[in-house]
Motif scaffolding. Structure first.
Motif, PDB file in Angstrom:
ATOM      1  N   LEU A   1     -35.019 -14.134 -61.082  1.00  0.00           N
ATOM      2  CA  LEU A   1     -36.124 -14.442 -60.171  1.00  0.00           C
ATOM      3  C   LEU A   1     -35.865 -13.881 -58.774  1.00  0.00           C
ATOM      4  CD1 LEU A   1     -36.893 -18.137 -61.214  1.00  0.00           C
ATOM      5  CD2 LEU A   1     -38.263 -16.089 -61.702  1.00  0.00           C
ATOM      6  N   PHE A   2     -34.608 -13.953 -58.338  1.00  0.00           N
ATOM      7  CA  PHE A   2     -34.273 -13.423 -57.016  1.00  0.00           C
ATOM      8  C   PHE A   2     -34.481 -11.911 -56.974  1.00  0.00           C
ATOM      9  CE2 PHE A   2     -31.422 -11.603 -53.891  1.00  0.00           C
ATOM     10  CZ  PHE A   2     -31.699 -12.375 -52.769  1.00  0.00           C
ATOM     11  N   GLN A   3     -34.028 -11.224 -58.026  1.00  0.00           N
ATOM     12  CA  GLN A   3     -34.198  -9.773 -58.079  1.00  0.00           C
ATOM     13  C   GLN A   3     -35.676  -9.392 -58.138  1.00  0.00           C
ATOM     14  OE1 GLN A   3     -32.061  -7.360 -57.754  1.00  0.00           O
ATOM     15  NE2 GLN A   3     -30.182  -8.565 -57.720  1.00  0.00           N
ATOM     16  N   LYS A   4     -36.455 -10.221 -58.830  1.00  0.00           N
ATOM     17  CA  LYS A   4     -37.886  -9.939 -58.968  1.00  0.00           C
ATOM     18  C   LYS A   4     -38.601 -10.058 -57.631  1.00  0.00           C
ATOM     19  CE  LYS A   4     -41.891 -11.246 -61.773  1.00  0.00           C
ATOM     20  NZ  LYS A   4     -42.392 -12.173 -62.816  1.00  0.00           N
ATOM     21  N   ASP A   5     -38.203 -11.070 -56.842  1.00  0.00           N
ATOM     22  CA  ASP A   5     -38.832 -11.274 -55.534  1.00  0.00           C
ATOM     23  C   ASP A   5     -38.361 -10.228 -54.528  1.00  0.00           C
ATOM     24  OD1 ASP A   5     -40.127 -13.443 -56.563  1.00  0.00           O
ATOM     25  OD2 ASP A   5     -38.665 -14.904 -55.843  1.00  0.00           O
TER      26      ASP A   5
END
Length: 200
Positions: free
Chosen positions: A196-200
């Protein structure tokens, strides 16, 4: 707990020396890591005994655990020295004892399983790749990474001290099973959070 305690020393030594621009930056932390087993192997048994009594025997030289650990270390070091003299053929004969009887094969399976699980727990992964993991979440400076490394070792040590008290309370079988389940859940959460962090 010896590993965790040594990691604290190494972690803070690394934090204190990361500003040094020459080879002392890595030589100093490396030189601080000494174990009782290493001391015994170098003929410094008295120092090893004092260390074990201090950290595992509560400064009591008659402590059964401290005596057992010291004798176990001495035996392991002596056996290693003897096996080097005997050569590889005798070592192979000794290995045959692992599979000679059904009980031995079961014990071997437990040993292999324990080794695999200790690696699959994620501890080695985080240790080896801590720097890129921290960098991926925006913690890129040397002071941030070395400080997190040092403090995480302290958390590990306190955790080890606490969990060392649990086998007698929860049982030797219950504790590993619940620990594996907890590790599995934590790894899932870390994976989801990282994605999720990489996606954001």
């Amino acid at each position: 707990t010896f590993y965790a305690f040594g990691s604290i020393i190494a972690g803070w030594a690394t934090f204190g020396t990361f500003r040094i621009t020459n080879s002392a930056a890595w030589r100093i932390p490396s030189g601080l890591q000494v174990s009782p087993r290493w001391l015994v192997s170098k003929g410094r048994s008295d120092e090893a005994w004092k260390m074990i009594v201090k950290y595992h025997g509560d400064n009591n030289e008659n402590d059964e655990l401290a005596i057992f650990e010291f004798e176990e270390i001495q035996s392991a070091v002596n056996n290693l020295a003897e096996s080097r003299h005997r050569g590889i053929r005798n070592d192979l004969n000794n290995l045959h004892a692992f599979i000679k009887t059904p009980g031995s094969r079961k014990r071997l399976a437990i040993l292999v399983w324990a080794a695999l699980i200790s690696q699959l727990s994620g501890n080695a992964f985080v240790s080896y790749y801590l720097s890129p993991i921290l960098a991926s979440v925006g913690l890129k400076t040397d002071i941030q990474q070395t400080l997190i490394n040092a403090t995480s070792q302290m958390v590990s040590w306190f955790s080890a001290l606490y969990f060392a008290t649990l086998p007698g309370k929860l049982g030797r079988r219950t504790l590993p099973l619940w620990s594996l389940a907890a590790i599995w859940i934590c790894d899932i959460c870390i994976t989801i959070g990282s994605a999720l962090f990489q996606k954001d």
